[in-house]
Design a protein around this motif. Structure first.
Motif, short mmCIF file in Angstrom:
data_model
loop_
_atom_site.label_atom_id
_atom_site.label_comp_id
_atom_site.label_asym_id
_atom_site.label_seq_id
_atom_site.Cartn_x
_atom_site.Cartn_y
_atom_site.Cartn_z
N LEU A 146 0.84 -1.20 0.00
CA LEU A 146 0.00 0.00 0.00
C LEU A 146 0.88 1.26 0.00
O LEU A 146 0.67 2.19 -0.79
N ARG A 149 2.52 1.81 -3.36
CA ARG A 149 1.64 2.43 -4.36
C ARG A 149 1.52 3.93 -4.10
O ARG A 149 1.47 4.73 -5.03
N SER A 167 -1.38 11.25 -2.98
CA SER A 167 -1.31 9.86 -2.51
C SER A 167 -2.32 9.61 -1.39
O SER A 167 -2.84 8.51 -1.26
N ALA A 170 -5.57 8.96 -3.08
CA ALA A 170 -5.58 7.60 -3.65
C ALA A 170 -5.78 6.57 -2.54
O ALA A 170 -6.52 5.59 -2.72
N LEU A 171 -5.13 6.79 -1.40
CA LEU A 171 -5.30 5.89 -0.26
C LEU A 171 -6.77 5.86 0.17
O LEU A 171 -7.35 4.79 0.39
N ARG A 173 -9.40 6.50 -1.61
CA ARG A 173 -10.23 5.80 -2.61
C ARG A 173 -10.06 4.30 -2.48
O ARG A 173 -11.03 3.55 -2.51
N GLU A 174 -8.80 3.87 -2.31
CA GLU A 174 -8.52 2.44 -2.22
C GLU A 174 -9.22 1.83 -1.00
O GLU A 174 -9.83 0.76 -1.07
N ASP A 177 -13.05 1.66 -1.28
CA ASP A 177 -13.50 0.49 -2.05
C ASP A 177 -13.63 -0.73 -1.15
O ASP A 177 -14.44 -1.61 -1.38
N VAL A 200 -4.18 -5.18 1.50
CA VAL A 200 -4.88 -4.35 0.53
C VAL A 200 -4.11 -4.44 -0.77
O VAL A 200 -2.99 -3.96 -0.87
N THR A 201 -4.65 -5.11 -1.75
CA THR A 201 -3.94 -5.28 -3.02
C THR A 201 -4.81 -4.71 -4.14
O THR A 201 -5.95 -5.14 -4.32
N ALA A 202 -4.26 -3.73 -4.80
CA ALA A 202 -5.06 -3.10 -5.88
C ALA A 202 -4.89 -3.88 -7.16
O ALA A 202 -3.89 -4.55 -7.34
#
Ligand SMILES: Cc1cc2nc3c(=O)[nH]c(=O)nc-3n(C[C@H](O)[C@H](O)[C@H](O)COP(=O)(O)O)c2cc1C
Length: 202
Positions: A146, A149, A167, A170-171, A173-174, A177, A200-202
Motif C-alpha cells: 500500500l 503504491r 497519494s 488515492a489511499l 479511494r482504495e 472500495d 490491501v492489493t489493488a
C-alpha cells in the motif's frame, strides 16, 4: 480539513534534510515489551524522548530534543501518511499508524504508533504525544504494498505537499472500495495479528 493557524506541517515547521543519511536496508528490531515515547510541541519539534527512543534511533537525547520529528523520517514512508496523521491530530483525534523510521546509522525500524494530542484545561491542543510498540511482521508485509503504491503516485509530483495530497486521496479511494479507513484498516491488522490478514492489493 481545517487546521489551526500557526501550527502544523505547512506553516513554518522547521525542515531538516536527512538525505545525508543513506538507508542501508537493515531493519532494527526492539523488544515487544518496550515502548518508544516522544512528545512534541504544536509544530512537531521534539520536547521529550525516553531512553528506548535514543537507543533504537541511535541519537543522544541532546540531538533529539529541539529537533523536528522529521529527523527520523524514512524515505520509504509516503508523505500522504504524515499528511493524514497531521490532519487527524490537529483536529483533536488520536491516530494509529504503521511507520518506518530511519536510524542515525541508516538502519530502519518499524513501529505501530499511537499519536495523541495533549489538551490544556480549556480544551486547547498544547502538544502531541506518541507511544510506539513493535509491530507484528505480518502487519508490515500487509502495509508495504500500500505504501509502495502511495510512493509511486508521489514520484509523479514535484512539490511534496501536492504529492502527499495526491497519494492520500488515492489511499482514501482504495480503502473506501474496501469500505474501510486508514485507522480501521490498522485496527483490522492488530485484531487479526499474524493470522490471515487480507492485504490491501489493488
Ligand atoms: C507526536 C508526533 C510523533 C511523530 N512521530 C514520527 C515518527 O516516528 N516518524 C516520522 O517520520 N514522523 C513522525 N511525525 C511526523 C513528523 O512531524 C513529520 O510530519 C514527518 O516526519 C514528515 O516530514 P515532513 O513533514 O517534513 O515531510 C510525528 C509527529 C508528531 C506530532
Amino acid at each position: 480539513m481545517a487546521r489551526p493557524s500557526g501550527s502544523g506541517p505547512s506553516s513554518g515547521r522547521q525542515r531538516v534534510r536527512t538525505s545525508r543519511i543513506v538507508p542501508t536496508g537493515t531493519i532494527r528490531e526492539f523488544g515487544s515489551e518496550e515502548i518508544i515515547v516522544s512528545k512534541t510541541d504544536l509544530k512537531g519539534i521534539i520536547r521529550y524522548t525516553n531512553e528506548v527512543f535514543s537507543r533504537v534511533a541511535g541519537y543522544s537525547r541532546e540531538e533529539l530534543i529541539g529537533s523536528p520529528h522529521s529527523l527520523i523520517r524514512h524515505p520509504d514512508m509516503p508523505g500522504g501518511v504524515f499528511r493524514y496523521l497531521w490532519q487527524r491530530i490537529e483536529s483533536g483525534h488520536e491516530v494509529f499508524a504503521l511507520v518506518k523510521n530511519l536510524c542515525k546509522d541508516g538502519a530502519g525500524y518499524w513501529v505501530l504508533a499511537h499519536v495523541t494530542p495533549s489538551f490544556d484545561r480549556a480544551g486547547h491542543i498544547v502538544g502531541y504525544h506518541s507511544n510506539r510498540r513493535r509491530p507484528e511482521h505480518g502487519w508490515i508485509s500487509a502495509i508495504e504494498p500500500l505504501y509502495a503504491r502511495m510512493r509511486a503516485i508521489e514520484s509523479g509530483h514535484q512539490r511534496p505537499a501536492v504529492a502527499a495530497e495526491a497519494s492520500l486521496e488515492a489511499l482514501g479511494r482504495e480503502l473506501a472500495d474496501l469500505q474501510t479507513t486508514y485507522d480501521a484498516y490498522i485496527w483490522q491488522l492488530i485484531r487479526h495479528r499474524d493470522n490471515g490478514v487480507r492485504a490491501v492489493t489493488a
